[in-house]
Design a protein around this motif. Structure first.
Motif, short mmCIF file in Angstrom:
data_model
loop_
_atom_site.label_atom_id
_atom_site.label_comp_id
_atom_site.label_asym_id
_atom_site.label_seq_id
_atom_site.Cartn_x
_atom_site.Cartn_y
_atom_site.Cartn_z
N LEU A 355 -40.87 5.66 81.76
CA LEU A 355 -39.90 6.52 81.08
C LEU A 355 -39.72 6.11 79.62
O LEU A 355 -39.84 6.93 78.71
CB LEU A 355 -38.57 6.45 81.83
N VAL A 356 -39.46 4.83 79.40
CA VAL A 356 -39.21 4.35 78.04
C VAL A 356 -40.48 4.53 77.19
O VAL A 356 -40.42 5.00 76.05
CB VAL A 356 -38.76 2.87 78.05
N ALA A 357 -41.64 4.19 77.76
CA ALA A 357 -42.88 4.29 77.01
C ALA A 357 -43.16 5.73 76.58
O ALA A 357 -43.57 5.99 75.45
CB ALA A 357 -44.04 3.76 77.86
N GLN A 358 -42.91 6.66 77.48
CA GLN A 358 -43.18 8.06 77.18
C GLN A 358 -42.25 8.59 76.08
O GLN A 358 -42.66 9.31 75.19
CB GLN A 358 -42.98 8.88 78.45
N VAL A 359 -40.99 8.21 76.16
CA VAL A 359 -40.02 8.62 75.13
C VAL A 359 -40.46 8.06 73.78
O VAL A 359 -40.49 8.77 72.76
CB VAL A 359 -38.59 8.15 75.50
N GLN A 360 -40.83 6.78 73.77
CA GLN A 360 -41.26 6.15 72.52
C GLN A 360 -42.50 6.83 71.96
O GLN A 360 -42.60 7.06 70.75
CB GLN A 360 -41.56 4.67 72.77
N GLN A 361 -43.43 7.15 72.84
CA GLN A 361 -44.68 7.75 72.40
C GLN A 361 -44.45 9.09 71.71
O GLN A 361 -45.01 9.36 70.65
CB GLN A 361 -45.57 7.94 73.63
N LEU A 362 -43.57 9.90 72.30
CA LEU A 362 -43.28 11.20 71.70
C LEU A 362 -42.61 11.03 70.33
O LEU A 362 -42.93 11.74 69.38
CB LEU A 362 -42.37 12.01 72.61
N LEU A 363 -41.70 10.09 70.25
CA LEU A 363 -40.98 9.88 68.99
C LEU A 363 -41.91 9.30 67.92
O LEU A 363 -41.81 9.64 66.74
CB LEU A 363 -39.76 9.00 69.21
N ASP A 364 -42.83 8.42 68.34
CA ASP A 364 -43.80 7.87 67.40
C ASP A 364 -44.71 8.97 66.85
O ASP A 364 -45.02 9.02 65.67
CB ASP A 364 -44.68 6.81 68.09
N ARG A 365 -45.13 9.85 67.75
CA ARG A 365 -46.01 10.93 67.35
C ARG A 365 -45.30 11.82 66.32
O ARG A 365 -45.86 12.22 65.31
CB ARG A 365 -46.39 11.76 68.59
N ARG A 366 -44.02 12.06 66.57
CA ARG A 366 -43.26 12.89 65.64
C ARG A 366 -43.17 12.21 64.28
O ARG A 366 -43.32 12.83 63.23
CB ARG A 366 -41.87 13.14 66.20
N ALA A 367 -42.92 10.90 64.31
CA ALA A 367 -42.80 10.17 63.04
C ALA A 367 -44.10 10.25 62.25
O ALA A 367 -44.08 10.41 61.02
CB ALA A 367 -42.45 8.71 63.34
N ARG A 368 -45.24 10.16 62.95
CA ARG A 368 -46.54 10.23 62.26
C ARG A 368 -46.78 11.60 61.66
O ARG A 368 -47.39 11.74 60.62
CB ARG A 368 -47.68 9.92 63.25
N ASN A 369 -46.29 12.64 62.36
CA ASN A 369 -46.53 14.00 61.89
C ASN A 369 -45.56 14.46 60.81
O ASN A 369 -45.63 15.57 60.33
CB ASN A 369 -46.47 14.98 63.06
N THR A 370 -44.60 13.58 60.52
CA THR A 370 -43.63 13.96 59.51
C THR A 370 -44.12 13.54 58.13
O THR A 370 -44.40 12.37 57.92
CB THR A 370 -42.28 13.28 59.78
N PRO A 371 -44.24 14.48 57.23
CA PRO A 371 -44.70 14.11 55.90
C PRO A 371 -43.68 13.20 55.22
O PRO A 371 -42.49 13.32 55.45
CB PRO A 371 -44.83 15.44 55.15
N GLY A 372 -44.16 12.29 54.38
CA GLY A 372 -43.27 11.36 53.70
C GLY A 372 -43.04 10.21 54.61
O GLY A 372 -42.14 9.59 54.78
#
Ligand SMILES: Nc1ncnc2c1ncn2[C@@H]1O[C@H](COP(=O)(O)OP(=O)(O)OP(=O)(O)O)[C@@H](O)[C@H]1O
Ligand SMILES: [Mg+2]
Length: 372
Positions: A355-372
Protein backbone atom coordinates in the motif's frame (compact mmCIF):
# COMPACT_ATOMS: atom_id res chain seq x y z
CA UNK A 1 -21.20 -21.91 15.16
CA UNK A 2 -21.43 -19.80 12.08
CA UNK A 3 -22.33 -22.58 9.61
CA UNK A 4 -25.17 -23.48 11.93
CA UNK A 5 -26.34 -19.86 12.02
CA UNK A 6 -26.25 -19.69 8.26
CA UNK A 7 -28.30 -22.85 7.87
CA UNK A 8 -30.84 -21.53 10.33
CA UNK A 9 -31.15 -18.32 8.37
CA UNK A 10 -31.53 -20.21 5.10
CA UNK A 11 -34.20 -22.42 6.67
CA UNK A 12 -36.08 -19.29 7.74
CA UNK A 13 -35.76 -17.78 4.26
CA UNK A 14 -36.92 -20.94 2.50
CA UNK A 15 -39.76 -21.59 4.93
CA UNK A 16 -41.24 -18.11 4.81
CA UNK A 17 -40.77 -17.81 1.04
CA UNK A 18 -42.80 -21.00 0.58
CA UNK A 19 -45.41 -19.69 2.97
CA UNK A 20 -45.57 -16.44 1.02
CA UNK A 21 -46.08 -18.38 -2.21
CA UNK A 22 -48.95 -20.36 -0.62
CA UNK A 23 -50.52 -17.19 0.73
CA UNK A 24 -50.33 -15.49 -2.65
CA UNK A 25 -52.46 -18.28 -4.19
CA UNK A 26 -55.18 -17.99 -1.53
CA UNK A 27 -58.46 -16.57 -2.78
CA UNK A 28 -58.90 -13.94 -1.42
CA UNK A 29 -55.36 -13.61 -0.14
CA UNK A 30 -54.34 -12.22 3.22
CA UNK A 31 -52.09 -9.29 2.48
CA UNK A 32 -51.11 -8.76 6.11
CA UNK A 33 -49.86 -12.32 6.54
CA UNK A 34 -48.05 -12.22 3.21
CA UNK A 35 -46.21 -9.04 4.21
CA UNK A 36 -45.32 -10.57 7.55
CA UNK A 37 -43.76 -13.57 5.84
CA UNK A 38 -41.74 -11.35 3.54
CA UNK A 39 -40.62 -9.37 6.55
CA UNK A 40 -39.20 -12.55 8.08
CA UNK A 41 -37.41 -13.33 4.83
CA UNK A 42 -35.87 -9.88 4.72
CA UNK A 43 -34.73 -10.00 8.35
CA UNK A 44 -33.12 -13.41 7.88
CA UNK A 45 -31.38 -12.24 4.72
CA UNK A 46 -30.06 -9.15 6.50
CA UNK A 47 -28.81 -11.28 9.36
CA UNK A 48 -27.01 -13.60 6.89
CA UNK A 49 -25.41 -10.68 5.16
CA UNK A 50 -24.19 -9.40 8.52
CA UNK A 51 -22.60 -12.79 9.26
CA UNK A 52 -20.97 -12.76 5.86
CA UNK A 53 -19.55 -9.30 6.44
CA UNK A 54 -18.03 -10.42 9.73
CA UNK A 55 -16.34 -13.42 8.13
CA UNK A 56 -14.98 -11.23 5.34
CA UNK A 57 -13.62 -8.58 7.64
CA UNK A 58 -12.05 -11.35 9.70
CA UNK A 59 -10.27 -12.79 6.68
CA UNK A 60 -9.10 -9.35 5.60
CA UNK A 61 -7.54 -8.87 8.98
CA UNK A 62 -5.41 -11.91 8.29
CA UNK A 63 -3.15 -10.10 5.83
CA UNK A 64 0.15 -10.31 7.61
CA UNK A 65 2.75 -7.59 7.26
CA UNK A 66 5.20 -8.20 10.08
CA UNK A 67 7.86 -5.75 11.19
CA UNK A 68 10.28 -5.73 14.09
CA UNK A 69 8.57 -3.31 16.45
CA UNK A 70 8.57 -2.35 20.11
CA UNK A 71 5.64 -4.08 21.77
CA UNK A 72 5.72 -1.60 24.65
CA UNK A 73 4.96 1.28 22.30
CA UNK A 74 2.35 -0.65 20.34
CA UNK A 75 0.55 -1.83 23.46
CA UNK A 76 0.68 1.61 25.07
CA UNK A 77 -0.95 3.02 21.92
CA UNK A 78 -4.07 0.93 22.55
CA UNK A 79 -4.90 2.77 25.78
CA UNK A 80 -7.17 5.52 24.39
CA UNK A 81 -9.13 3.03 22.29
CA UNK A 82 -9.52 0.50 25.10
CA UNK A 83 -10.58 2.97 27.74
CA UNK A 84 -13.25 4.17 25.32
CA UNK A 85 -14.65 0.72 24.46
CA UNK A 86 -14.40 -0.67 28.00
CA UNK A 87 -16.24 2.17 29.66
CA UNK A 88 -16.09 3.19 33.29
CA UNK A 89 -17.16 -0.16 34.70
CA UNK A 90 -13.78 -1.66 33.90
CA UNK A 91 -10.67 -0.57 35.77
CA UNK A 92 -7.94 -0.70 33.13
CA UNK A 93 -4.26 -0.90 34.16
CA UNK A 94 -1.16 -1.11 31.99
CA UNK A 95 2.15 -2.35 33.35
CA UNK A 96 4.76 -1.83 30.66
CA UNK A 97 8.15 -1.57 32.35
CA UNK A 98 10.47 -1.89 29.36
CA UNK A 99 10.79 -2.09 25.61
CA UNK A 100 10.67 -5.49 23.94
CA UNK A 101 11.04 -5.91 20.20
CA UNK A 102 9.22 -8.66 18.29
CA UNK A 103 8.16 -9.47 14.76
CA UNK A 104 4.53 -8.36 14.56
CA UNK A 105 2.01 -6.77 12.27
CA UNK A 106 1.12 -3.55 14.13
CA UNK A 107 -2.50 -3.41 12.94
CA UNK A 108 -3.04 -7.01 13.95
CA UNK A 109 -1.43 -6.61 17.33
CA UNK A 110 -3.77 -3.74 18.05
CA UNK A 111 -6.71 -5.85 16.90
CA UNK A 112 -5.56 -8.74 19.11
CA UNK A 113 -5.36 -6.56 22.22
CA UNK A 114 -8.82 -5.21 21.38
CA UNK A 115 -10.25 -8.73 20.98
CA UNK A 116 -8.82 -9.83 24.33
CA UNK A 117 -10.12 -6.70 26.04
CA UNK A 118 -13.60 -7.11 24.55
CA UNK A 119 -13.71 -10.72 25.75
CA UNK A 120 -12.72 -9.52 29.21
CA UNK A 121 -15.42 -6.87 29.13
CA UNK A 122 -18.01 -9.48 28.15
CA UNK A 123 -16.85 -11.68 31.04
CA UNK A 124 -17.31 -8.77 33.50
CA UNK A 125 -20.86 -7.50 32.93
CA UNK A 126 -20.82 -6.07 36.48
CA UNK A 127 -17.43 -4.45 35.89
CA UNK A 128 -14.04 -5.48 37.21
CA UNK A 129 -10.32 -5.17 36.58
CA UNK A 130 -8.37 -5.59 33.38
CA UNK A 131 -4.59 -5.76 33.61
CA UNK A 132 -2.34 -5.57 30.56
CA UNK A 133 1.25 -6.45 31.32
CA UNK A 134 4.37 -6.78 29.21
CA UNK A 135 7.31 -8.76 30.57
CA UNK A 136 10.38 -10.41 29.17
CA UNK A 137 11.44 -13.92 30.09
CA UNK A 138 14.38 -16.10 29.19
CA UNK A 139 13.41 -19.71 28.71
CA UNK A 140 16.15 -22.25 29.37
CA UNK A 141 15.95 -25.72 27.88
CA UNK A 142 13.53 -26.99 30.47
CA UNK A 143 11.35 -23.89 30.47
CA UNK A 144 11.22 -23.95 26.70
CA UNK A 145 10.11 -27.57 26.65
CA UNK A 146 7.37 -26.86 29.17
CA UNK A 147 6.09 -24.02 26.99
CA UNK A 148 6.36 -25.85 23.64
CA UNK A 149 8.80 -23.18 22.50
CA UNK A 150 12.42 -22.89 21.47
CA UNK A 151 14.97 -21.91 24.06
CA UNK A 152 15.53 -18.15 24.09
CA UNK A 153 14.25 -14.76 25.12
CA UNK A 154 10.54 -13.90 24.87
CA UNK A 155 8.31 -10.90 25.22
CA UNK A 156 5.22 -11.97 27.15
CA UNK A 157 2.03 -9.98 26.86
CA UNK A 158 -0.39 -10.98 29.62
CA UNK A 159 -4.02 -9.85 29.61
CA UNK A 160 -5.88 -10.67 32.84
CA UNK A 161 -9.44 -10.02 33.93
CA UNK A 162 -11.46 -10.57 37.10
CA UNK A 163 -14.44 -11.88 35.17
CA UNK A 164 -16.55 -15.02 35.07
CA UNK A 165 -13.72 -17.32 34.02
CA UNK A 166 -14.21 -20.54 32.07
CA UNK A 167 -14.86 -24.15 32.92
CA UNK A 168 -12.65 -26.92 31.57
CA UNK A 169 -14.95 -27.73 28.65
CA UNK A 170 -14.99 -24.13 27.39
CA UNK A 171 -11.28 -23.74 28.03
CA UNK A 172 -10.47 -26.63 25.70
CA UNK A 173 -12.23 -24.96 22.78
CA UNK A 174 -11.53 -21.24 23.17
CA UNK A 175 -9.10 -21.00 20.27
CA UNK A 176 -11.27 -22.90 17.82
CA UNK A 177 -12.61 -20.76 14.98
CA UNK A 178 -16.32 -20.07 15.44
CA UNK A 179 -16.39 -21.40 19.00
CA UNK A 180 -18.49 -19.02 21.03
CA UNK A 181 -20.69 -19.14 24.12
CA UNK A 182 -22.26 -15.84 23.14
CA UNK A 183 -25.54 -15.25 21.33
CA UNK A 184 -25.33 -14.93 17.56
CA UNK A 185 -25.76 -11.17 17.85
CA UNK A 186 -22.83 -10.80 20.25
CA UNK A 187 -20.10 -13.14 19.08
CA UNK A 188 -18.86 -14.94 16.00
CA UNK A 189 -16.21 -16.94 17.83
CA UNK A 190 -13.39 -15.54 15.72
CA UNK A 191 -11.74 -13.19 18.19
CA UNK A 192 -9.36 -15.66 19.79
CA UNK A 193 -8.61 -17.53 16.54
CA UNK A 194 -7.37 -14.22 15.20
CA UNK A 195 -5.24 -13.65 18.30
CA UNK A 196 -3.79 -17.13 18.06
CA UNK A 197 -3.09 -16.68 14.35
CA UNK A 198 -1.13 -13.50 15.06
CA UNK A 199 1.00 -15.10 17.78
CA UNK A 200 1.71 -18.15 15.63
CA UNK A 201 2.77 -16.03 12.67
CA UNK A 202 5.18 -14.19 14.94
CA UNK A 203 6.72 -17.54 15.86
CA UNK A 204 5.21 -17.52 19.35
CA UNK A 205 2.62 -19.30 21.41
CA UNK A 206 -0.52 -18.44 23.38
CA UNK A 207 -1.67 -19.82 26.74
CA UNK A 208 -4.82 -19.39 28.73
CA UNK A 209 -5.34 -19.82 32.47
CA UNK A 210 -8.80 -19.51 33.94
CA UNK A 211 -10.73 -20.20 37.15
CA UNK A 212 -14.53 -20.13 37.09
CA UNK A 213 -15.71 -17.19 39.15
CA UNK A 214 -12.25 -15.69 39.55
CA UNK A 215 -10.99 -14.61 36.17
CA UNK A 216 -8.86 -15.35 33.17
CA UNK A 217 -5.35 -14.65 31.95
CA UNK A 218 -4.17 -14.93 28.36
CA UNK A 219 -0.41 -15.01 27.85
CA UNK A 220 1.07 -14.29 24.45
CA UNK A 221 4.71 -15.31 23.98
CA UNK A 222 6.63 -13.55 21.18
CA UNK A 223 10.26 -14.43 20.40
CA UNK A 224 12.28 -11.27 21.08
CA UNK A 225 14.13 -9.64 18.22
CA UNK A 226 17.16 -7.37 18.42
CA UNK A 227 16.25 -3.69 18.33
CA UNK A 228 16.52 -2.58 14.72
CA UNK A 229 19.67 -0.47 14.70
CA UNK A 230 21.86 1.57 12.44
CA UNK A 231 23.19 -1.45 10.55
CA UNK A 232 19.69 -2.25 9.32
CA UNK A 233 19.42 1.18 7.72
CA UNK A 234 22.57 0.80 5.65
CA UNK A 235 20.96 -2.23 4.02
CA UNK A 236 18.39 -0.04 2.30
CA UNK A 237 18.98 -0.02 -1.44
CA UNK A 238 20.85 3.18 -2.25
CA UNK A 239 19.07 3.70 -5.55
CA UNK A 240 15.85 4.32 -3.67
CA UNK A 241 15.83 7.86 -2.33
CA UNK A 242 14.07 8.11 1.02
CA UNK A 243 10.85 10.00 0.71
CA UNK A 244 9.54 12.27 3.42
CA UNK A 245 5.90 11.44 2.62
CA UNK A 246 4.57 14.88 3.40
CA UNK A 247 1.62 14.64 0.98
CA UNK A 248 -2.07 14.56 1.81
CA UNK A 249 -4.10 11.45 1.08
CA UNK A 250 -7.87 11.06 1.19
CA UNK A 251 -9.04 7.53 2.04
CA UNK A 252 -12.58 6.56 1.03
CA UNK A 253 -13.68 3.16 2.27
CA UNK A 254 -16.99 1.99 3.72
CA UNK A 255 -15.63 -0.93 5.74
CA UNK A 256 -14.65 0.76 9.01
CA UNK A 257 -11.99 -1.74 10.04
CA UNK A 258 -10.25 -1.65 6.71
CA UNK A 259 -10.45 2.12 6.59
CA UNK A 260 -8.84 2.34 10.03
CA UNK A 261 -6.08 -0.02 8.99
CA UNK A 262 -5.30 1.84 5.77
CA UNK A 263 -5.43 5.22 7.47
CA UNK A 264 -3.13 4.12 10.26
CA UNK A 265 -0.65 2.56 7.83
CA UNK A 266 -0.41 5.73 5.77
CA UNK A 267 -0.14 7.92 8.85
CA UNK A 268 2.68 5.74 10.15
CA UNK A 269 4.43 6.26 6.83
CA UNK A 270 4.23 10.01 7.41
CA UNK A 271 1.33 11.03 5.18
CA UNK A 272 -1.41 13.38 6.29
CA UNK A 273 -4.61 11.37 5.97
CA UNK A 274 -8.25 12.36 5.72
CA UNK A 275 -10.89 9.67 5.58
CA UNK A 276 -14.53 9.32 4.65
CA UNK A 277 -16.88 6.32 4.72
CA UNK A 278 -18.52 7.01 1.33
CA UNK A 279 -18.03 8.96 -1.89
CA UNK A 280 -20.79 11.36 -0.86
CA UNK A 281 -19.16 11.99 2.52
CA UNK A 282 -15.80 12.50 0.80
CA UNK A 283 -17.23 15.16 -1.52
CA UNK A 284 -18.87 16.90 1.43
CA UNK A 285 -15.61 16.88 3.35
CA UNK A 286 -13.65 18.28 0.42
CA UNK A 287 -16.27 20.97 -0.17
CA UNK A 288 -16.22 21.92 3.52
CA UNK A 289 -12.51 22.23 4.16
CA UNK A 290 -10.95 22.40 0.69
CA UNK A 291 -7.83 20.42 1.66
CA UNK A 292 -4.69 20.47 -0.52
CA UNK A 293 -5.19 16.90 -1.72
CA UNK A 294 -2.41 15.01 -3.48
CA UNK A 295 -3.91 11.57 -3.78
CA UNK A 296 -7.25 9.85 -3.26
CA UNK A 297 -7.27 6.19 -2.29
CA UNK A 298 -10.80 4.94 -2.82
CA UNK A 299 -12.76 1.77 -2.74
CA UNK A 300 -14.09 1.07 -6.21
CA UNK A 301 -17.36 -0.60 -5.32
CA UNK A 302 -19.34 1.20 -2.63
CA UNK A 303 -22.98 1.70 -1.78
CA UNK A 304 -24.02 4.99 -3.42
CA UNK A 305 -21.56 6.71 -5.72
CA UNK A 306 -18.72 4.44 -6.84
CA UNK A 307 -15.01 5.19 -6.66
CA UNK A 308 -14.56 5.99 -10.33
CA UNK A 309 -17.29 8.66 -10.36
CA UNK A 310 -15.88 10.09 -7.16
CA UNK A 311 -12.43 10.35 -8.72
CA UNK A 312 -13.87 12.10 -11.79
CA UNK A 313 -15.68 14.60 -9.56
CA UNK A 314 -12.59 15.35 -7.47
CA UNK A 315 -10.39 15.73 -10.52
CA UNK A 316 -12.57 18.57 -11.77
CA UNK A 317 -11.38 20.64 -8.81
CA UNK A 318 -7.94 19.07 -8.42
CA UNK A 319 -6.69 18.29 -11.94
CA UNK A 320 -3.33 16.99 -10.65
CA UNK A 321 -4.88 14.65 -8.13
CA UNK A 322 -3.54 11.09 -8.26
CA UNK A 323 -6.09 8.32 -7.92
CA UNK A 324 -5.54 4.84 -6.52
CA UNK A 325 -8.42 2.38 -6.46
CA UNK A 326 -8.81 -0.60 -4.18
CA UNK A 327 -11.30 -3.36 -4.54
CA UNK A 328 -11.96 -7.00 -3.92
CA UNK A 329 -13.67 -7.36 -7.27
CA UNK A 330 -10.55 -7.24 -9.36
CA UNK A 331 -11.16 -10.00 -11.85
CA UNK A 332 -14.43 -8.65 -13.21
CA UNK A 333 -12.91 -5.27 -13.74
CA UNK A 334 -9.75 -6.50 -15.39
CA UNK A 335 -11.93 -8.36 -17.85
CA UNK A 336 -13.33 -4.98 -18.84
CA UNK A 337 -9.84 -3.62 -19.26
CA UNK A 338 -10.49 -0.57 -17.14
CA UNK A 339 -7.69 -0.73 -14.66
CA UNK A 340 -4.13 -1.82 -14.58
CA UNK A 341 -2.99 -3.82 -11.59
CA UNK A 342 0.14 -2.37 -10.04
CA UNK A 343 -0.49 1.05 -11.55
CA UNK A 344 -3.60 2.59 -10.11
CA UNK A 345 -5.23 -0.41 -8.62
CA UNK A 346 -4.77 -2.32 -5.38
CA UNK A 347 -6.41 -5.62 -4.82
CA UNK A 348 -7.88 -6.23 -1.37
CA UNK A 349 -6.59 -7.50 0.89
CA UNK A 350 -3.29 -5.68 0.46
CA UNK A 351 -0.26 -5.61 2.71
CA UNK A 352 0.81 -2.39 4.40
CA UNK A 353 4.14 -2.39 2.56
CA UNK A 354 2.50 -2.70 -0.86
CA UNK A 355 0.00 0.00 0.00
CA UNK A 356 2.66 2.52 1.03
CA UNK A 357 4.90 1.65 -1.92
CA UNK A 358 2.08 2.11 -4.42
CA UNK A 359 1.05 5.47 -2.98
CA UNK A 360 4.67 6.65 -3.07
CA UNK A 361 5.12 5.44 -6.62
CA UNK A 362 2.12 7.38 -7.90
CA UNK A 363 3.22 10.54 -6.11
CA UNK A 364 6.79 10.18 -7.39
CA UNK A 365 5.52 9.78 -10.92
CA UNK A 366 3.46 12.93 -10.55
CA UNK A 367 6.45 14.85 -9.22
CA UNK A 368 8.53 13.76 -12.24
CA UNK A 369 5.80 14.82 -14.66
CA UNK A 370 5.49 18.23 -13.12
CA UNK A 371 7.46 20.86 -14.97
CA UNK A 372 9.83 22.89 -12.81
N1 LIG B 1 -11.69 -13.35 29.15
C1 LIG B 1 -12.59 -14.33 29.03
N2 LIG B 1 -13.35 -14.71 30.08
C2 LIG B 1 -14.27 -15.68 29.97
N3 LIG B 1 -14.52 -16.35 28.82
C3 LIG B 1 -13.83 -16.00 27.73
C4 LIG B 1 -12.82 -14.97 27.77
N4 LIG B 1 -12.28 -14.87 26.53
C5 LIG B 1 -12.91 -15.77 25.76
N5 LIG B 1 -13.84 -16.46 26.46
C6 LIG B 1 -14.70 -17.53 25.94
O1 LIG B 1 -14.17 -17.99 24.71
C7 LIG B 1 -15.16 -17.88 23.67
C8 LIG B 1 -14.45 -17.59 22.36
O2 LIG B 1 -13.89 -16.26 22.36
P1 LIG B 1 -13.67 -15.50 20.98
O3 LIG B 1 -13.13 -14.18 21.29
O4 LIG B 1 -12.91 -16.39 20.08
O5 LIG B 1 -15.12 -15.40 20.39
P2 LIG B 1 -16.33 -14.50 20.90
O6 LIG B 1 -15.88 -13.44 21.84
O7 LIG B 1 -17.40 -15.42 21.40
O8 LIG B 1 -16.81 -13.82 19.54
P3 LIG B 1 -16.05 -12.65 18.71
O9 LIG B 1 -14.76 -12.38 19.43
O10 LIG B 1 -15.84 -13.22 17.35
O11 LIG B 1 -16.99 -11.51 18.74
C9 LIG B 1 -16.10 -16.81 24.16
O12 LIG B 1 -17.39 -16.97 23.60
C10 LIG B 1 -16.10 -17.06 25.67
O13 LIG B 1 -16.96 -18.13 26.00
MG1 LIG C 1 -14.21 -12.25 21.37
Amino acid sequence: GIAHDFNNMLAVIIGFTERAQDLAYDQPFDRKQLLESLDHVLKAAERSSDLCRRILSFSRRQVFDPQVLDLKALVADTEPMLSRVLGEQVDLTYVLPRQAYALVDPAQLEQAVLNLALNARDAMPQGGKLLIELKTVDLDEEGARAHHLEQGSYAVLAVSDTGAGMDAVTLKQVFEPFFTTKSAARGTGLGLSMVKGLVKQSGGHIYVYSEPGLGTTFKLYFPRQPEPGAEALTLLPLAQPRRDNHEMVLVVEDEALLSAMVTKTLERAGFTVLSAPSAEAALELVAAIDPPLDLVLTDLVMPGMNGRDLAACLRKQHPRLEVLFMSGYSDNLFAQGELRRGVNFLEKPMSAAVLVAQVQQLLDRRARNTPG
